[in-house]
Design an enzyme around this catalytic site. Structure first.
Site, PDB file in Angstrom:
ATOM      1  N   ARG A 198     -10.119   3.166   4.706  1.00  0.00           N
ATOM      2  CA  ARG A 198      -8.800   2.666   5.051  1.00  0.00           C
ATOM      3  C   ARG A 198      -8.950   1.760   6.271  1.00  0.00           C
ATOM      4  O   ARG A 198      -9.550   2.148   7.276  1.00  0.00           O
ATOM      5  CB  ARG A 198      -7.886   3.828   5.413  1.00  0.00           C
ATOM      6  CG  ARG A 198      -6.554   3.317   5.888  1.00  0.00           C
ATOM      7  CD  ARG A 198      -5.757   4.401   6.541  1.00  0.00           C
ATOM      8  NE  ARG A 198      -4.492   3.842   6.967  1.00  0.00           N
ATOM      9  CZ  ARG A 198      -3.756   4.347   7.937  1.00  0.00           C
ATOM     10  NH1 ARG A 198      -4.164   5.408   8.599  1.00  0.00           N
ATOM     11  NH2 ARG A 198      -2.630   3.794   8.260  1.00  0.00           N
ATOM     12  N   GLU A 236      -2.531   7.933  -1.065  1.00  0.00           N
ATOM     13  CA  GLU A 236      -3.207   6.768  -0.484  1.00  0.00           C
ATOM     14  C   GLU A 236      -4.715   6.841  -0.695  1.00  0.00           C
ATOM     15  O   GLU A 236      -5.374   5.828  -0.913  1.00  0.00           O
ATOM     16  CB  GLU A 236      -2.850   6.677   1.006  1.00  0.00           C
ATOM     17  CG  GLU A 236      -1.404   6.228   1.189  1.00  0.00           C
ATOM     18  CD  GLU A 236      -0.722   6.766   2.438  1.00  0.00           C
ATOM     19  OE1 GLU A 236      -0.712   8.002   2.625  1.00  0.00           O
ATOM     20  OE2 GLU A 236      -0.187   5.953   3.209  1.00  0.00           O
TER      21      GLU A 236
END
Ligand code: ADP
Length: 401
Positions: free
Chosen positions: A91, A386
């Site tokens: 991320r 996510e």
């Protein structure tokens, strides 16, 4: 294919291994207090007790080494050797204007990420440390960067430009970016898959309501607008963040209270939102709801203001897209709090023909259609994921190599 997903903060590191053939999470964990005395790693394997490893970790490299040891440990590990990991997905909070989609990380990308550090000084340096640590501990493995800001790059200038002198955009890339991109991307695409309408033209509004909260509008999966801006401070009322305020307030309070602009930003980021509005009860919606139920007036106003702001954004995004087909609730509050969902829809969205069925809305944490059959707009609860989105992008990029 097994993907290791890494989400690095300045003193923390979250990880998951996802088997992408089944989308099963083989293990996940959290390292806390990296570089601070008392660092620890909590490793979780489904169906087993959590394993807590306490060892001082001076930097992210040491943290990654300990995670790797946990992954291959004969007792609580989930793989026999690191060779089983096919790729690593990271991320990355800010990709600036350069990254409109996920990317294989090489030296050029790392240099570009360093340049974006100015735009996310708290997050990007930690993300880069995580990438470097993985490169050092697992040389030769492909590392992929998946950006919080990528989804918002779909916005057109009329949505992303601030009405400021254009030199700030041209010289410093001051524009609206939108954050929570992995979540908005994942959830809006799930909505397109579930709704049974033409995926290319369907108009979707995703309400990501957690401690950090944001809303996006997208058509056919392409972002039209997103409530967060240059930073994740703009937009909705959040746990401790103010969201939109009159910028003139800053100068006024700075003068009144003798704080400087950094102090003011700290107030807007950490002391505001439902925490500030409720008179400091809590940044957790559950605590504020409890206080409201017990009759606390400030708590009631805080929740009313939060829901009102969400509804105003939904209305403005319906206008931005000249209609809306699907509204989705996701993240901690959106997935768990039926009252918030029901009230936003009942109180404010009747004019759009939105009808939420209380029976269908009596659900938590799983995909569900919560609107009634005669609702003009489909309303869904879709849990965000996510990490899975990061792993999906990683697989896509690695398979194109
Ligand atoms: P973030 O990832 O931004 O930290 P989350 O998406 O995890 O936030 O959401 C956390 C928020 O979700 C908490 O502040 C809490 O108020 C809210 N929340 C979680 N469970 C519930 C629940 N059962 N009812 C109401 N709110 C909840």
């Amino acid at each position: 294919m097994k993907v290791l997903v890494i989400n690095c903060g300045s003193s923390s590191l979250k990880y998951q291994i996802i088997d992408m053939d089944t989308q099963d999470v083989l293990c996940k964990g959290l390292v806390e207090r990296i570089g601070i005395e008392g660092s620890l790693l909590t490793h979780k394997v489904p169906g087993h007790d959590d394993v807590v490893i306490k060892e001082d970790m001076k930097d992210h490299k040491r943290a990654v080494e300990l995670v790797m040891e946990a992954l291959v440990d004969p007792e609580h590990g989930v793989i026999k050797s690191l060779d089983e990991i096919d790729a690593i997905g990271h991320r990355v909070v800010h990709g600036g204007q350069k990254f409109a989609k996920s990317v294989l990380i090489d030296d050029e990308v790392k240099e570009a990420l360093n340049k974006c550090t100015e735009l996310a000084p708290l997050h990007n340096p930690a993300n880069i440390l995580g990438i470097q640590a993985c490169e050092a501990v697992m040389p030769g493995k492909p590392n992929v960067g998946v950006f919080d800001t990528a989804f918002g790059m779909g916005m057109e200038p009329k949505a992303f430009m601030y009405a400021l002198p254009t030199k700030y955009y041209e010289e410093y890339e001051v524009r609206r970016y939108g954050f929570h991109g992995q979540s908005h991307d994942f959830v809006s695409h799930r909505a397109l898959a579930l709704c049974g309408k033409d995926p290319a033209t369907t108009k979707v509004i995703v309400c990501h309501l957690g401690n950090g909260a944001s809303i996006s509008a997208s058509i056919g999966g392409k972002c039209v607008d997103s409530s967060m801006g240059l930073t994740p401070l703009e937009g909705l009322i959040m746990g401790t963040r103010s969201g939109n305020v009159d910028p003139g307030i800053m100068q006024f309070i700075c003068h009144k209270e003798g704080v400087d602009i950094d102090g003011m930003l700290a107030i807007l980021n950490k002391k505001s939102g439902i925490f500030g509005l409720s008179g400091g009860i809590s940044s957790d919606f559950r605590d504020v709801q409890k206080a409201a139920d017990e009759g606390n007036e400030k708590a009631k106003i805080a929740l009313d203001a939060f829901r009102y702001r969400v509804a105003k954004y939904i209305g403005s995004y319906a206008a931005a897209m000249n209609g809306v087909d699907v509204i989705v609730f996701t993240a901690g509050l959106g997935e768990n709090d039926k009252l918030t969902r029901q009230e936003i829809c009942d109180k404010y969205l009747g004019y759009l023909g939105v009808k939420v069925d209380p029976e269908r809305n009596n659900v938590r944490g799983k995909e569900a259609l919560i609107s009634s059959d005669d609702s003009k707009v489909q309303v869904y609860l879709i849990p965000t994921n996510e990490e899975l989105k990061i792993a999906m992008d990683t697989v896509k990029i690695v398979s194109e190599l």
